[in-house]
Structure formats: C-alpha cells, structure tokens
Design a protein around this motif. Sequence first.
Motif, PDB file in Angstrom:
ATOM      1  N   UNK A   1      44.660  20.594  45.607  1.00 22.32           N
ATOM      2  CA  UNK A   1      45.242  21.806  46.197  1.00 22.32           C
ATOM      3  C   UNK A   1      46.228  22.460  45.243  1.00 22.32           C
ATOM      4  N   UNK A   2      47.011  21.625  44.538  1.00 20.73           N
ATOM      5  CA  UNK A   2      47.980  22.159  43.575  1.00 20.73           C
ATOM      6  C   UNK A   2      47.257  22.862  42.431  1.00 20.73           C
ATOM      7  N   UNK A   3      46.172  22.246  41.954  1.00 21.73           N
ATOM      8  CA  UNK A   3      45.394  22.860  40.873  1.00 21.73           C
ATOM      9  C   UNK A   3      44.843  24.206  41.308  1.00 21.73           C
ATOM     10  N   UNK A   4      44.298  24.254  42.519  1.00 23.42           N
ATOM     11  CA  UNK A   4      43.729  25.508  43.037  1.00 23.42           C
ATOM     12  C   UNK A   4      44.838  26.547  43.214  1.00 23.42           C
ATOM     13  N   UNK A   5      46.005  26.100  43.687  1.00 27.97           N
ATOM     14  CA  UNK A   5      47.112  27.033  43.894  1.00 27.97           C
ATOM     15  C   UNK A   5      47.556  27.659  42.572  1.00 27.97           C
ATOM     16  N   UNK A   6      47.633  26.855  41.529  1.00 27.83           N
ATOM     17  CA  UNK A   6      47.987  27.366  40.196  1.00 27.83           C
ATOM     18  C   UNK A   6      46.954  28.389  39.735  1.00 27.83           C
ATOM     19  N   UNK A   7      45.691  28.070  39.976  1.00 24.33           N
ATOM     20  CA  UNK A   7      44.624  28.989  39.601  1.00 24.33           C
ATOM     21  C   UNK A   7      44.720  30.305  40.350  1.00 24.33           C
ATOM     22  N   UNK A   8      45.031  30.225  41.651  1.00 26.84           N
ATOM     23  CA  UNK A   8      45.138  31.437  42.467  1.00 26.84           C
ATOM     24  C   UNK A   8      46.317  32.298  42.002  1.00 26.84           C
ATOM     25  N   UNK A   9      47.433  31.670  41.686  1.00 19.98           N
ATOM     26  CA  UNK A   9      48.601  32.418  41.206  1.00 19.98           C
ATOM     27  C   UNK A   9      48.259  33.132  39.897  1.00 19.98           C
ATOM     28  N   UNK A  10      47.542  32.437  39.015  1.00 17.47           N
ATOM     29  CA  UNK A  10      47.133  33.053  37.754  1.00 17.47           C
ATOM     30  C   UNK A  10      46.183  34.220  38.011  1.00 17.47           C
ATOM     31  N   UNK A  11      45.270  34.023  38.971  1.00 19.28           N
ATOM     32  CA  UNK A  11      44.317  35.084  39.320  1.00 19.28           C
ATOM     33  C   UNK A  11      45.039  36.293  39.912  1.00 19.28           C
ATOM     34  N   UNK A  12      46.165  36.051  40.584  1.00 19.54           N
ATOM     35  CA  UNK A  12      46.920  37.145  41.200  1.00 19.54           C
ATOM     36  C   UNK A  12      47.434  38.121  40.153  1.00 19.54           C
ATOM     37  N   UNK A  13      47.645  37.654  38.938  1.00 19.50           N
ATOM     38  CA  UNK A  13      48.084  38.541  37.859  1.00 19.50           C
ATOM     39  C   UNK A  13      47.043  39.624  37.600  1.00 19.50           C
ATOM     40  N   UNK A  14      45.783  39.224  37.630  1.00 19.60           N
ATOM     41  CA  UNK A  14      44.700  40.185  37.420  1.00 19.60           C
ATOM     42  C   UNK A  14      44.694  41.234  38.531  1.00 19.60           C
ATOM     43  N   UNK A  15      44.895  40.784  39.764  1.00 19.88           N
ATOM     44  CA  UNK A  15      44.960  41.704  40.893  1.00 19.88           C
ATOM     45  C   UNK A  15      46.122  42.678  40.732  1.00 19.88           C
ATOM     46  N   UNK A  16      47.262  42.176  40.281  1.00 21.00           N
ATOM     47  CA  UNK A  16      48.442  43.010  40.079  1.00 21.00           C
ATOM     48  C   UNK A  16      48.179  44.075  39.020  1.00 21.00           C
ATOM     49  N   UNK A  17      47.455  43.701  37.954  1.00 24.37           N
ATOM     50  CA  UNK A  17      47.104  44.664  36.908  1.00 24.37           C
ATOM     51  C   UNK A  17      46.303  45.819  37.501  1.00 24.37           C
ATOM     52  N   UNK A  18      45.305  45.488  38.321  1.00 25.00           N
ATOM     53  CA  UNK A  18      44.464  46.525  38.920  1.00 25.00           C
ATOM     54  C   UNK A  18      45.280  47.439  39.829  1.00 25.00           C
ATOM     55  N   UNK A  19      46.220  46.872  40.574  1.00 21.15           N
ATOM     56  CA  UNK A  19      47.027  47.677  41.487  1.00 21.15           C
ATOM     57  C   UNK A  19      47.960  48.614  40.719  1.00 21.15           C
ATOM     58  N   UNK A  20      48.538  48.126  39.622  1.00 17.48           N
ATOM     59  CA  UNK A  20      49.419  48.953  38.797  1.00 17.48           C
ATOM     60  C   UNK A  20      48.611  50.024  38.071  1.00 17.48           C
ATOM     61  N   UNK A  21      47.345  49.700  37.764  1.00 19.87           N
ATOM     62  CA  UNK A  21      46.483  50.639  37.051  1.00 19.87           C
ATOM     63  C   UNK A  21      46.243  51.915  37.844  1.00 19.87           C
ATOM     64  N   UNK A  22      46.131  51.825  39.157  1.00 18.12           N
ATOM     65  CA  UNK A  22      45.787  52.992  39.974  1.00 18.12           C
ATOM     66  C   UNK A  22      46.765  54.153  39.821  1.00 18.12           C
ATOM     67  N   UNK A  23      48.081  53.951  39.990  1.00 20.92           N
ATOM     68  CA  UNK A  23      48.996  55.085  39.790  1.00 20.92           C
ATOM     69  C   UNK A  23      49.017  55.591  38.355  1.00 20.92           C
ATOM     70  N   UNK A  24      48.778  54.711  37.398  1.00 19.94           N
ATOM     71  CA  UNK A  24      48.710  55.139  35.990  1.00 19.94           C
ATOM     72  C   UNK A  24      47.524  56.071  35.790  1.00 19.94           C
ATOM     73  N   UNK A  25      46.384  55.724  36.390  1.00 23.20           N
ATOM     74  CA  UNK A  25      45.181  56.553  36.272  1.00 23.20           C
ATOM     75  C   UNK A  25      45.356  57.901  36.967  1.00 23.20           C
ATOM     76  N   UNK A  26      45.955  57.888  38.151  1.00 29.22           N
ATOM     77  CA  UNK A  26      46.154  59.144  38.875  1.00 29.22           C
ATOM     78  C   UNK A  26      47.133  60.060  38.137  1.00 29.22           C
ATOM     79  N   UNK A  27      48.133  59.476  37.496  1.00 29.47           N
ATOM     80  CA  UNK A  27      49.069  60.294  36.721  1.00 29.47           C
ATOM     81  C   UNK A  27      48.372  60.901  35.505  1.00 29.47           C
TER      82      UNK A  27
END
Length: 229
Positions: free
Chosen positions: A148-174
């Motif tokens: 579970x700890x290994x999976x949790x670490x993986x999910x947290x790392x994967x969340x960075x990718x999600x954050x990039x996509x979310x930040x990308x949207x306002x950059x693209x609209x601007x």
Amino acid sequence: MFWIVILLIIAICVFLPGLWVKHVMEKYRQPADRYRKQGSGGELARHLLDSFGLSIVEVEETSAGDHYDPVAKAVRLTPDNYSGYSLTAVTVAAHEVGHAIQDSRGESLFLARQKLVKAAMVGERIAGMMLVAAPLVLMLTRLPQAGAIMIMIGVVSMALSTLVHLVTLPVEFDASYGKALPILQKGGYLYDGDLEHAEKILKAAALTYVAASLTSLLNLGRWIAVLRR
C-alpha cells in the motif's frame, strides 16, 4: 448496464474534446491559400516575434505537434501550419507566439508549468517503478502495508502529472485569448469576418490538453480508489 453507461459517459468526456479540436483545425485549413498574400504561418510567427523584440526565438518546422520550446527558445509548427496559408495556419502560429511572449515576460503560471513539467517527468518514472514493484514487495514481505505504501508513493508521483495538466489549461487560454486574439485583432492580420472563426481555432488550440487532463484525473482517481480498498 449502469456501469456501461458510466463508462460511455467517461469515454465521451475524454475523447470528445480531442475530436472537436481536430474538426475545427481541419475545417479552417480550407481554403488552403486564403492568406497567401500575407504570408504563411511560419512567416507570421517570425514577423510577430520580431515585432515583440524576440528575434532570438527561432521558428522551426516539426512533426511533433505545434508547440513552443522554452529551452531551445523556438516556436515549432507542423508542416501544414509552418508552410500553410490557411486561417488555421496563421491563427495557430499566433497562439504559439503567445507562449513565447509568456516566457519572455516571465509570467508566473508559465514558469510554474515549466518547473512542474520537470518534476512530473521524474515523478512519472518513480510512479512507474513503484507501481510495478508493489506486487513484488508485497509477495516478499507478505505485509499488505508495504504494498500500500509503494502504491501510495506511486500515486503521489502520478499526481504531479495531473497538476501539470491542470496548470497547463490557464496557460493555454492566456496564450489564445490574452495574447494571440488581441494581436490578431489589433494588428489587422485577418480578413473581415475571419476573427470570429479565428476565436474558434484559438479555443481549440487552448483545449488541446483538456483530454490529457481528464485522462490524467481519471488515472489518478482509479489509483486512489485502489488505495481505499
């Protein structure tokens, strides 16, 4: 039946934006020579960059999709947009120049995205290794908590990718509405009646990453659901 409907709705939400973007881009590639007298997308990009004092930024042809490379300082356009004279070609060129302007001005969201992109690349590698290693660790240690700890670490790392996509949207609209649209409008680069169609193209350019954002969120949600079991 319920879950089939849910899956269909999710699939539509993920793939529909991409299909709409492709439809809009292709629609305004005709007539292909509409802006031949004014110049190609690549020529407009060069003109705009020079007019904003960004002569160090190169304009290059690429097969890897239209984008601005902040490391190489280059606006890169696909062959249809680099050498093309359509409304799509010149509008997409203006959008990518918008990113170069964001970079030159050191705008906070643009810089934040660049930092997150680097972190996400590392995070995705970690996530991949952790998610692959989790079953092996569980088998060797026989401790559910370890897996579970290994999976949790993986999910947290994967969340960075999600954050990039979310930040990308306002950059693209601007880049589309804060930069390209005013440039095209005030500079008189478009024929009468083309501005409203250019707005659709700029919206499509800004929404290019929406499908990726939704897919990323779905993947993150799936792994969070796994952790909750």
